[in-house]
Design a protein around this motif. Structure first.
Motif, PDB file in Angstrom:
ATOM      1  N   PHE A   1       0.827  -1.213   0.000  1.00  6.50           N
ATOM      2  CA  PHE A   1       0.000   0.000   0.000  1.00  6.50           C
ATOM      3  C   PHE A   1       0.859   1.260   0.000  1.00  6.50           C
ATOM      4  CE2 PHE A   1      -3.869  -2.123   2.282  1.00  6.50           C
ATOM      5  CZ  PHE A   1      -4.139  -2.850   1.143  1.00  6.50           C
ATOM      6  N   GLY A   2       2.039   1.197   0.613  1.00  5.44           N
ATOM      7  CA  GLY A   2       2.924   2.364   0.611  1.00  5.44           C
ATOM      8  C   GLY A   2       3.317   2.779  -0.798  1.00  5.44           C
ATOM      9  N   SER A   3       3.644   1.811  -1.620  1.00  7.79           N
ATOM     10  CA  SER A   3       4.016   2.162  -2.997  1.00  7.79           C
ATOM     11  C   SER A   3       2.793   2.511  -3.836  1.00  7.79           C
ATOM     12  CB  SER A   3       4.843   1.047  -3.647  1.00  7.79           C
ATOM     13  OG  SER A   3       4.257  -0.202  -3.477  1.00  7.79           O
ATOM     14  N   SER A   4       1.625   2.043  -3.436  1.00 10.76           N
ATOM     15  CA  SER A   4       0.397   2.473  -4.118  1.00 10.76           C
ATOM     16  C   SER A   4       0.185   3.970  -3.940  1.00 10.76           C
ATOM     17  CB  SER A   4      -0.823   1.719  -3.579  1.00 10.76           C
ATOM     18  OG  SER A   4      -0.774   0.363  -3.927  1.00 10.76           O
ATOM     19  N   MET A   5       0.628   4.505  -2.806  1.00  2.41           N
ATOM     20  CA  MET A   5       0.490   5.935  -2.540  1.00  2.41           C
ATOM     21  C   MET A   5       1.271   6.760  -3.563  1.00  2.41           C
ATOM     22  SD  MET A   5      -1.462   6.128   0.170  1.00  2.41           S
ATOM     23  CE  MET A   5      -2.251   4.766  -0.655  1.00  2.41           C
ATOM     24  N   VAL A   6       2.428   6.251  -3.996  1.00  4.76           N
ATOM     25  CA  VAL A   6       3.240   6.975  -4.984  1.00  4.76           C
ATOM     26  C   VAL A   6       2.420   7.223  -6.242  1.00  4.76           C
ATOM     27  CG1 VAL A   6       5.299   6.896  -6.441  1.00  4.76           C
ATOM     28  CG2 VAL A   6       5.387   5.980  -4.104  1.00  4.76           C
ATOM     29  N   LEU A   7       1.737   6.186  -6.707  1.00  4.70           N
ATOM     30  CA  LEU A   7       0.928   6.324  -7.923  1.00  4.70           C
ATOM     31  C   LEU A   7      -0.336   7.132  -7.671  1.00  4.70           C
ATOM     32  CD1 LEU A   7       1.300   2.751  -9.396  1.00  4.70           C
ATOM     33  CD2 LEU A   7       2.224   4.860 -10.335  1.00  4.70           C
ATOM     34  N   LEU A   8      -1.050   6.802  -6.606  1.00  2.00           N
ATOM     35  CA  LEU A   8      -2.344   7.434  -6.346  1.00  2.00           C
ATOM     36  C   LEU A   8      -2.230   8.939  -6.140  1.00  2.00           C
ATOM     37  CD1 LEU A   8      -5.390   7.103  -5.858  1.00  2.00           C
ATOM     38  CD2 LEU A   8      -4.856   6.622  -3.464  1.00  2.00           C
ATOM     39  N   TYR A   9      -1.225   9.379  -5.399  1.00  6.62           N
ATOM     40  CA  TYR A   9      -1.106  10.803  -5.100  1.00  6.62           C
ATOM     41  C   TYR A   9      -0.040  11.520  -5.918  1.00  6.62           C
ATOM     42  CZ  TYR A   9      -4.212   9.677  -1.299  1.00  6.62           C
ATOM     43  OH  TYR A   9      -5.273   9.257  -0.574  1.00  6.62           O
ATOM     44  N   GLY A  10       0.957  10.788  -6.390  1.00  3.26           N
ATOM     45  CA  GLY A  10       1.998  11.420  -7.177  1.00  3.26           C
ATOM     46  C   GLY A  10       1.696  11.450  -8.661  1.00  3.26           C
ATOM     47  N   PHE A  11       1.007  10.399  -9.136  1.00  6.85           N
ATOM     48  CA  PHE A  11       0.739  10.252 -10.565  1.00  6.85           C
ATOM     49  C   PHE A  11      -0.671   9.718 -10.809  1.00  6.85           C
ATOM     50  CE2 PHE A  11       5.211   9.858  -9.631  1.00  6.85           C
ATOM     51  CZ  PHE A  11       5.766  10.797 -10.477  1.00  6.85           C
ATOM     52  N   PRO A  12      -1.699  10.416 -10.317  1.00  7.44           N
ATOM     53  CA  PRO A  12      -3.068   9.907 -10.429  1.00  7.44           C
ATOM     54  C   PRO A  12      -3.572   9.788 -11.863  1.00  7.44           C
ATOM     55  CG  PRO A  12      -3.085  12.174  -9.657  1.00  7.44           C
ATOM     56  CD  PRO A  12      -1.652  11.718  -9.660  1.00  7.44           C
ATOM     57  N   GLU A  13      -2.892  10.432 -12.803  1.00  5.48           N
ATOM     58  CA  GLU A  13      -3.297  10.325 -14.202  1.00  5.48           C
ATOM     59  C   GLU A  13      -2.822   9.020 -14.838  1.00  5.48           C
ATOM     60  OE1 GLU A  13       0.714  12.004 -13.784  1.00  5.48           O
ATOM     61  OE2 GLU A  13      -1.183  12.613 -12.909  1.00  5.48           O
ATOM     62  N   SER A  14      -1.943   8.301 -14.170  1.00  3.77           N
ATOM     63  CA  SER A  14      -1.419   7.041 -14.695  1.00  3.77           C
ATOM     64  C   SER A  14      -2.528   5.980 -14.757  1.00  3.77           C
ATOM     65  CB  SER A  14      -0.298   6.522 -13.792  1.00  3.77           C
ATOM     66  OG  SER A  14       0.018   5.184 -14.111  1.00  3.77           O
ATOM     67  N   PRO A  15      -2.540   5.169 -15.814  1.00  3.80           N
ATOM     68  CA  PRO A  15      -3.521   4.077 -15.850  1.00  3.80           C
ATOM     69  C   PRO A  15      -3.315   3.107 -14.686  1.00  3.80           C
ATOM     70  CG  PRO A  15      -1.991   3.918 -17.710  1.00  3.80           C
ATOM     71  CD  PRO A  15      -1.694   5.210 -17.014  1.00  3.80           C
ATOM     72  N   PHE A  16      -2.097   3.009 -14.174  1.00  2.00           N
ATOM     73  CA  PHE A  16      -1.818   2.110 -13.052  1.00  2.00           C
ATOM     74  C   PHE A  16      -2.375   2.634 -11.727  1.00  2.00           C
ATOM     75  CE2 PHE A  16       2.232   1.346 -15.658  1.00  2.00           C
ATOM     76  CZ  PHE A  16       1.619   0.362 -16.419  1.00  2.00           C
ATOM     77  N   ALA A  17      -2.782   3.898 -11.692  1.00  2.23           N
ATOM     78  CA  ALA A  17      -3.296   4.514 -10.472  1.00  2.23           C
ATOM     79  C   ALA A  17      -4.824   4.593 -10.453  1.00  2.23           C
ATOM     80  CB  ALA A  17      -2.718   5.919 -10.310  1.00  2.23           C
ATOM     81  N   GLN A  18      -5.465   4.034 -11.448  1.00  4.93           N
ATOM     82  CA  GLN A  18      -6.925   4.107 -11.513  1.00  4.93           C
ATOM     83  C   GLN A  18      -7.554   3.095 -10.538  1.00  4.93           C
ATOM     84  OE1 GLN A  18      -8.237   6.756 -13.220  1.00  4.93           O
ATOM     85  NE2 GLN A  18      -6.020   7.099 -13.301  1.00  4.93           N
ATOM     86  N   PRO A  19      -8.737   3.401 -10.024  1.00  4.51           N
ATOM     87  CA  PRO A  19      -9.360   2.541  -9.013  1.00  4.51           C
ATOM     88  C   PRO A  19      -9.446   1.065  -9.407  1.00  4.51           C
ATOM     89  CG  PRO A  19     -10.542   4.595  -9.145  1.00  4.51           C
ATOM     90  CD  PRO A  19      -9.533   4.614 -10.265  1.00  4.51           C
ATOM     91  N   LYS A  20      -9.834   0.783 -10.632  1.00  6.05           N
ATOM     92  CA  LYS A  20      -9.936  -0.615 -11.079  1.00  6.05           C
ATOM     93  C   LYS A  20      -8.598  -1.320 -10.929  1.00  6.05           C
ATOM     94  CE  LYS A  20      -9.408  -1.644 -15.378  1.00  6.05           C
ATOM     95  NZ  LYS A  20      -9.350  -1.971 -16.781  1.00  6.05           N
ATOM     96  N   ASN A  21      -7.532  -0.650 -11.309  1.00  5.78           N
ATOM     97  CA  ASN A  21      -6.202  -1.248 -11.245  1.00  5.78           C
ATOM     98  C   ASN A  21      -5.733  -1.427  -9.803  1.00  5.78           C
ATOM     99  OD1 ASN A  21      -6.575   0.136 -13.901  1.00  5.78           O
ATOM    100  ND2 ASN A  21      -4.686  -0.950 -14.319  1.00  5.78           N
ATOM    101  N   ILE A  22      -5.966  -0.417  -8.987  1.00  5.56           N
ATOM    102  CA  ILE A  22      -5.543  -0.512  -7.586  1.00  5.56           C
ATOM    103  C   ILE A  22      -6.302  -1.641  -6.892  1.00  5.56           C
ATOM    104  CG2 ILE A  22      -5.549   0.657  -5.347  1.00  5.56           C
ATOM    105  CD1 ILE A  22      -4.981   3.281  -6.870  1.00  5.56           C
ATOM    106  N   PHE A  23      -7.607  -1.644  -6.994  1.00  2.00           N
ATOM    107  CA  PHE A  23      -8.414  -2.638  -6.285  1.00  2.00           C
ATOM    108  C   PHE A  23      -8.152  -4.051  -6.799  1.00  2.00           C
ATOM    109  CE2 PHE A  23     -12.144  -5.242  -5.540  1.00  2.00           C
ATOM    110  CZ  PHE A  23     -12.314  -5.077  -4.171  1.00  2.00           C
ATOM    111  N   PHE A  24      -8.349  -4.251  -8.098  1.00  2.00           N
ATOM    112  CA  PHE A  24      -8.235  -5.607  -8.631  1.00  2.00           C
ATOM    113  C   PHE A  24      -6.787  -6.078  -8.743  1.00  2.00           C
ATOM    114  CE2 PHE A  24     -12.557  -4.527 -10.037  1.00  2.00           C
ATOM    115  CZ  PHE A  24     -13.230  -5.592  -9.422  1.00  2.00           C
ATOM    116  N   GLY A  25      -5.850  -5.165  -8.950  1.00  2.00           N
ATOM    117  CA  GLY A  25      -4.443  -5.557  -8.953  1.00  2.00           C
ATOM    118  C   GLY A  25      -4.035  -6.137  -7.605  1.00  2.00           C
ATOM    119  N   HIS A  26      -4.390  -5.424  -6.525  1.00  2.00           N
ATOM    120  CA  HIS A  26      -4.077  -5.930  -5.180  1.00  2.00           C
ATOM    121  C   HIS A  26      -4.828  -7.225  -4.886  1.00  2.00           C
ATOM    122  CE1 HIS A  26      -1.381  -3.012  -3.431  1.00  2.00           C
ATOM    123  NE2 HIS A  26      -2.150  -2.008  -3.825  1.00  2.00           N
ATOM    124  N   LEU A  27      -6.109  -7.253  -5.183  1.00  2.00           N
ATOM    125  CA  LEU A  27      -6.911  -8.440  -4.867  1.00  2.00           C
ATOM    126  C   LEU A  27      -6.417  -9.665  -5.639  1.00  2.00           C
ATOM    127  CD1 LEU A  27      -9.290  -9.692  -3.362  1.00  2.00           C
ATOM    128  CD2 LEU A  27     -10.771  -8.936  -5.234  1.00  2.00           C
TER     129      LEU A  27
END
Length: 159
Positions: A43-69
């Motif tokens: 989750f710590g590295s997820s913060m880099v994408l979510l708050y540092g680069f929210p425009e990245s396709p890797f930072a989109q909700p679908k990717n965050i949720f389903f990637g982790h799950l």
């Protein structure tokens, strides 16, 4: 003229503050309540994408949720059902998790480490609910609130 150093400083500051806030909430819930575990190292590295680069396709909700799950699920399946030595099961699970994220179009690079945590910790299927599902839902809640409503960014991005 735009001051690029100042913009970078502001972006980095906001990402740092929002990351600390979000991880702080997860830490508080984990250690100050009886609700369970809400933290995963990835989750710590997820913060880099979510708050540092929210425009990245890797930072989109679908990717965050389903990637982790997905990758945590792979780790749980491997550790509980695949009878191999740990030096073989970890790389196999990481590789399979990455393969599935790419095939299912839910790539979230920080999630690539989930099988390692799950296997080293001998996690059960309960790990998928807490911290993975509950933690990512909380992360995404704050990600949307902060990126969309406070910073007025186009998050999540619409296709």
């Amino acid at each position: 003229m735009i001051d690029l150093k100042k913009d970078k400083f502001i972006k980095a500051s906001l990402a740092g503050v929002f990351s600390a806030f979000t991880i702080g909430i997860l830490t508080l819930i984990t250690y100050k309540t009886e609700l369970g575990l809400f933290l995963a190292a990835s989750f710590g590295s997820s913060m880099v994408l979510l708050y540092g680069f929210p425009e990245s396709p890797f930072a989109q909700p679908k990717n965050i949720f389903f990637g982790h799950l997905l990758t945590a699920f792979v780790g749980v399946v491997f550790v509980n059902f695949i009878q191999l030595p740990i030096f073989m099961i970890i790389p196999a699970a990481v590789g399979f998790g990455i393969f599935l994220m790419i095939m299912l179009d839910v790539v979230h690079p920080p999630a690539g480490g989930n099988p390692i945590m799950v296997i080293i910790g001998s996690a059960s299927f309960d790990y998928l609910f807490s911290p993975i599902i509950t933690g990512t839902v909380i992360i995404l809640f704050f990600g949307v609130i902060l990126n969309r409503y406070i910073l007025k960014k186009n998050y999540p991005q619409q296709k």
